[in-house]
Design an enzyme around this catalytic site. Structure first.
Site, PDB file in Angstrom:
ATOM      1  N   HIS A 170      -2.470 -24.329  31.254  1.00 29.12           N
ATOM      2  CA  HIS A 170      -3.439 -23.170  30.770  1.00 29.12           C
ATOM      3  C   HIS A 170      -4.474 -24.084  29.905  1.00 29.12           C
ATOM      4  CE1 HIS A 170      -4.864 -19.423  29.973  1.00 29.12           C
ATOM      5  NE2 HIS A 170      -3.899 -18.802  29.812  1.00 29.12           N
ATOM      6  N   ASP A 200      -7.242 -17.035  50.487  1.00 29.67           N
ATOM      7  CA  ASP A 200      -6.908 -17.156  52.047  1.00 29.67           C
ATOM      8  C   ASP A 200      -7.039 -18.472  52.549  1.00 29.67           C
ATOM      9  OD1 ASP A 200      -6.684 -16.753  54.629  1.00 29.67           O
ATOM     10  OD2 ASP A 200      -8.355 -15.207  55.020  1.00 29.67           O
TER      11      ASP A 200
END
Length: 440
Positions: free
Chosen positions: A155, A367
């Site tokens: 993070h 994708d």
């Protein structure tokens, strides 16, 4: 489960940039250096089909790292203890694996307690410290032809929007593009450096001794789907009563906060707090470009007495949330000026609920050549902070569900039944109940 779930890892190694990259040291921003971000965010990304996904994604990662070369580096510290990124080109950890069942048999990982997470997450070989590696990924193929990406992302170098931007870039290379459509931008110097705020490393024993002990609440996990029709009914009623619109996030945050407060049964004069995180890219003076992938969020807090929150309707709770959002520019400006208490220092109390929205980060658009994910599953697994994540239910299991998904780890076992009852809305007045599509 009535069967023995198992995963066999076929290959594990570092994936390095496909071409030489700059060897330099980069500074992190004041937000990147927050001690609370020195952790890995763990997620599952579930895809219904793919052909040799491990091989395809490995090659695409190598190409994407040419553009996102800081992710192939390592965290380091300056002489003053400030976190930096050493751009070493050492790479990210990548594993390929296969599971002994179909995704359907494990409910497409919809159940947070399915005992699979240890096997589906990457685990570097002995001698490698996973805390040093910024990104770790495992691609596990299932017998049905689908696959799951187990991801661990530091993070300190990206927020959710930034991590999703990187994964979308990997997807573009996997589909044959020769360059990312969004050019990544480092530009951490654009983030303000507030005076009187110092976010130095917390790794030294001397600093650790100064910190209070971390709480442990033994929080239970629940996955709850709420129909968008039910949410729409509330939004329509809110408009009739106020003449204003409200968002799905505001509806769900108000509902969960109020229901949880009732469930945990505090004294009426005890303070409760709702904290959520707002994207402040638009508030940074230099107007960050679209490709910025660093941390750029600000905690928004809403505070009330327990008895007051319980006594008002969800319409009034939504108004409280809206008022807090309106004050965001002012509160962010105070932080920039170094005024007041530091909002980034979390209140680690059972009376505080953290809500995080994941449905709009961009993970659902990734994708790799076989379509977008069936679902993205954030893994909380923390007994330190009561948290609720707002996401989306599976897209194809077996048919699309028009609903919002709550992934909660915010109440202890003695409060679970009450929390469920209050979410159903059958046990109190001044509330609009939700029929829970599924409570797993």
């Amino acid at each position: 489960m009535s069967f023995s779930f198992s995963v066999i890892k076929s290959s594990q190694s570092m994936v390095k940039p496909a071409k030489p990259t700059p060897q330099t040291t980069l500074n992190l921003s004041a937000i990147d250096k927050l001690p609370g971000l020195r952790c890995k965010v763990k997620t599952y990304h579930v895809f219904s089909s793919g052909h040799e996904p491990g091989k395809v994604i490995r090659e695409a990662l190598s190409k994407a790292l040419v553009h996102y070369y800081p992710l192939a580096g390592r965290l380091t510290e300056s002489s003053q203890g400030d976190l930096q990124i050493a751009c070493t080109g050492d790479g990210i950890w990548f594993a390929e694996a296969s599971a002994n069942c179909s995704l359907e048999l494990v409910n497409h990982l919809s159940h947070p307690l399915v005992p699979t997470h240890d096997q589906l997450l990457p685990d570097p070989r002995p001698g490698l410290d996973p805390t040093d590696i910024l990104v770790l990924m495992q691609v596990t193929e299932f017998t049905c032809g689908g696959f799951v990406i187990g991801l661990e992302f530091c993070h300190s170098i990206c927020d959710g929007l930034g991590a999703a931007q990187f994964l979308n870039s990997v997807g573009e290379f996997a589909r044959g593009l020769t360059a990312p459509t969004v050019t990544p931008v480092w530009l951490r110097e654009a983030i303000p450096k507030p005076p009187k705020r110092s976010y130095t490393s917390t790794t030294s024993p001397a600093r650790d001794q100064a910190h209070p002990p971390m709480p442990s609440y033994k929080l239970e996990q629940l996955t709850i789907d709420i129909s968008m029709d039910q949410i729409g009914m509330f939004k329509n009623q809110y408009y009739k009563l106020t003449g204003e619109r409200c968002s799905v996030f505001e509806v769900l945050a108000a509902k969960v906060w109020k229901c949880r407060t009732r469930a945990i049964d505090l004294e009426s004069d005890e303070e409760v707090k709702l904290v959520f995180f707002a994207n402040v890219r638009g508030l940074v003076d230099s107007e960050l470009p679209a490709g910025f992938y660093g941390n750029c969020f600000f905690p928004v807090s809403v505070t009330a007495m327990s008895g007051v929150l319980i006594g008002v309707s969800e319409v009034e709770v939504v108004n409280m949330i809206k008022e807090a959002k309106k004050k965001l520019p002012e509160e962010f400006g105070k932080w920039v000026a170094g005024e007041g208490e530091d909002p980034y220092v979390p209140t680690l109390s059972y009376s505080t609920l953290f809500v995080s929205e994941w449905s709009r980060l961009g993970f659902g658009k990734v994708d790799y050549g076989w379509g977008t994910p069936v679902q993205v599953v954030p893994l909380t697994y923390s007994d330190i902070i009561p948290v609720c994540i707002l996401g989306s239910p599976p897209a194809k299991t077996p048919a699309p569900v028009t609903a919002a998904r709550l992934i909660t780890q915010c109440v202890e076992v003695m409060h679970v039944a009450s929390f469920r009852d209050h979410l159903n809305g059958t046990s109190y007045e001044n509330g609009i109940g939700f029929d829970l599509n599924s409570l797993i």
